[in-house]
Design an enzyme around this catalytic site. Structure first.
Site, PDB file in Angstrom:
ATOM      1  N   CYS A  80      48.747  43.766  45.460  1.00 27.45           N
ATOM      2  CA  CYS A  80      47.703  44.753  45.741  1.00 27.45           C
ATOM      3  C   CYS A  80      47.750  45.263  47.169  1.00 27.45           C
ATOM      4  O   CYS A  80      47.026  46.216  47.508  1.00 27.45           O
ATOM      5  CB  CYS A  80      46.329  44.149  45.467  1.00 27.45           C
ATOM      6  SG  CYS A  80      46.070  43.662  43.745  1.00 27.45           S
ATOM      7  N   HIS A  90      43.855  37.051  42.796  1.00 27.04           N
ATOM      8  CA  HIS A  90      44.542  38.048  41.981  1.00 27.04           C
ATOM      9  C   HIS A  90      44.593  37.560  40.532  1.00 27.04           C
ATOM     10  O   HIS A  90      45.043  36.447  40.260  1.00 27.04           O
ATOM     11  CB  HIS A  90      45.956  38.287  42.497  1.00 27.04           C
ATOM     12  CG  HIS A  90      46.674  39.401  41.789  1.00 27.04           C
ATOM     13  ND1 HIS A  90      46.601  40.723  42.190  1.00 27.04           N
ATOM     14  CD2 HIS A  90      47.469  39.380  40.683  1.00 27.04           C
ATOM     15  CE1 HIS A  90      47.329  41.466  41.380  1.00 27.04           C
ATOM     16  NE2 HIS A  90      47.867  40.680  40.452  1.00 27.04           N
ATOM     17  N   CYS A  91      44.117  38.396  39.621  1.00 27.97           N
ATOM     18  CA  CYS A  91      44.161  38.069  38.190  1.00 27.97           C
ATOM     19  C   CYS A  91      45.440  38.649  37.597  1.00 27.97           C
ATOM     20  O   CYS A  91      45.637  39.867  37.607  1.00 27.97           O
ATOM     21  CB  CYS A  91      42.933  38.628  37.471  1.00 27.97           C
ATOM     22  SG  CYS A  91      42.940  38.316  35.690  1.00 27.97           S
ATOM     23  N   CYS A  97      43.063  42.302  42.202  1.00 29.35           N
ATOM     24  CA  CYS A  97      42.362  41.258  42.928  1.00 29.35           C
ATOM     25  C   CYS A  97      40.873  41.362  42.612  1.00 29.35           C
ATOM     26  O   CYS A  97      40.293  42.457  42.686  1.00 29.35           O
ATOM     27  CB  CYS A  97      42.599  41.393  44.434  1.00 29.35           C
ATOM     28  SG  CYS A  97      44.222  40.789  44.971  1.00 29.35           S
ATOM     29  N   CYS A 105      38.386  35.260  31.072  1.00 34.75           N
ATOM     30  CA  CYS A 105      37.813  34.692  29.847  1.00 34.75           C
ATOM     31  C   CYS A 105      38.342  35.413  28.608  1.00 34.75           C
ATOM     32  O   CYS A 105      38.126  36.617  28.446  1.00 34.75           O
ATOM     33  CB  CYS A 105      36.294  34.789  29.899  1.00 34.75           C
ATOM     34  SG  CYS A 105      35.485  34.087  28.449  1.00 34.75           S
ATOM     35  N   CYS A 111      37.735  39.679  33.079  1.00 31.19           N
ATOM     36  CA  CYS A 111      37.810  38.748  34.196  1.00 31.19           C
ATOM     37  C   CYS A 111      36.396  38.455  34.681  1.00 31.19           C
ATOM     38  O   CYS A 111      35.620  39.377  34.953  1.00 31.19           O
ATOM     39  CB  CYS A 111      38.645  39.357  35.312  1.00 31.19           C
ATOM     40  SG  CYS A 111      39.314  38.139  36.450  1.00 31.19           S
TER      41      CYS A 111
END
Length: 270
Positions: A80, A90-91, A97, A105, A111
């Protein structure tokens, strides 16, 4: 009539919180955390790690960033291109982020972070009550089935299936909701529970723990009338969170070890 009223109230709250958990998009860090194009080129063209750390430290000097990497450097996201605010991660699924990221989930396909963590907790709570209410109201028909008073074959199947599903989800949700209640009481995210945040003085799992009441207020806000409604009321903007060490520095009385034991903190402060 009372049964239907309670049922529909729980159903509306269940759907409302689930909807908010799904469609409340995770909040990304603000523009001031993104590095400029010139700084990006300077960082990428530099091959020496120690100089790269100095560049990031120089950029983050004016930002309220207190957490560090395991090696003590500034937390930076290469994908990012930004300085990570405290508690931001960060996902990999969302590819962004997320401020105060808790986890991604699969139940809500979203997220869970600063923007919707309160909604997620309420979703778990109302789901728990919903399953409990269904199981309690169906249980009397299960007793009739057990004693032989219920003769209809289809009714037997429906009663057993509904009771089994309600109890199964209730038990699962009870453990999950209890775990997140414990996290809220200690002001930790799921990620922080597995890996303690690192500060300048080293890792500290209680670095954001301000005491039970203030921990609750960070998630649900100070207006208690809004706590049980899926309305945004969390404190702050997700970029900065009060630290236990800073609170102690402002008030020396809080550095007393007995004070922290009363608040349920089992470790010495910074």
């Amino acid at each position: 009539v009372a049964y239907l009223v309670i049922f529909h109230i729980l159903f509306v709250l269940f759907v409302w919180t689930y909807w908010k958990s799904i469609f409340t998009l995770p909040v990304q860090p603000g523009k001031k955390y993104h590095i400029s194009y010139a700084d990006q080129e300077r960082y990428e063209n530099e091959e020496r790690p120690e100089v790269q750390r100095q560049i990031l430290a120089e950029i983050a000097r004016k930002l309220p960033v207190y957490t560090r990497t395991g090696s003590g450097g500034i937390r930076f996201c290469d994908r990012c291109q930004l300085i990570k605010p405290d508690r931001c991660h960060h996902c990999s699924v969302c590819a962004i982020c997320v401020l105060k990221m808790d986890h991604h989930c699969p139940w809500v396909n979203n997220c869970i972070g600063f923007s919707n963590y309160k909604f997620f907790l309420l979703f778990l709570a109302y789901s728990l009550l919903y399953c409990l209410y269904i199981a309690a109201t169906v249980f009397k028909y299960f007793i009739k089935y057990w004693t032989g008073e219920l003769t209809n074959g289809r009714s037997k199947f429906h009663v057993l299936f509904l009771l089994f599903v309600a109890v199964m989800f209730f038990v699962s949700l009870m453990f999950l909701f209890g775990y997140h209640c414990w996290l809220v009481s200690r002001n930790r995210s799921t990620l922080e529970a597995f890996s303690a945040p690192v500060f300048q003085n080293g890792p500290d799992k209680n670095g954001f723990n301000l005491g039970f009441v203030k921990n609750l207020q960070q998630v649900f806000g100070e207006e208690k009338k809004l706590w049980l409604l899926p309305i945004a009321s969390s404190q702050g903007d997700g970029h900065f969170f009060p630290l236990r060490a800073l609170c102690e520095a402002q008030n020396p009385l809080l550095a007393n070890e007995e004070q922290w034991e009363d608040d349920g903190i089992d470790e010495e402060p910074h």
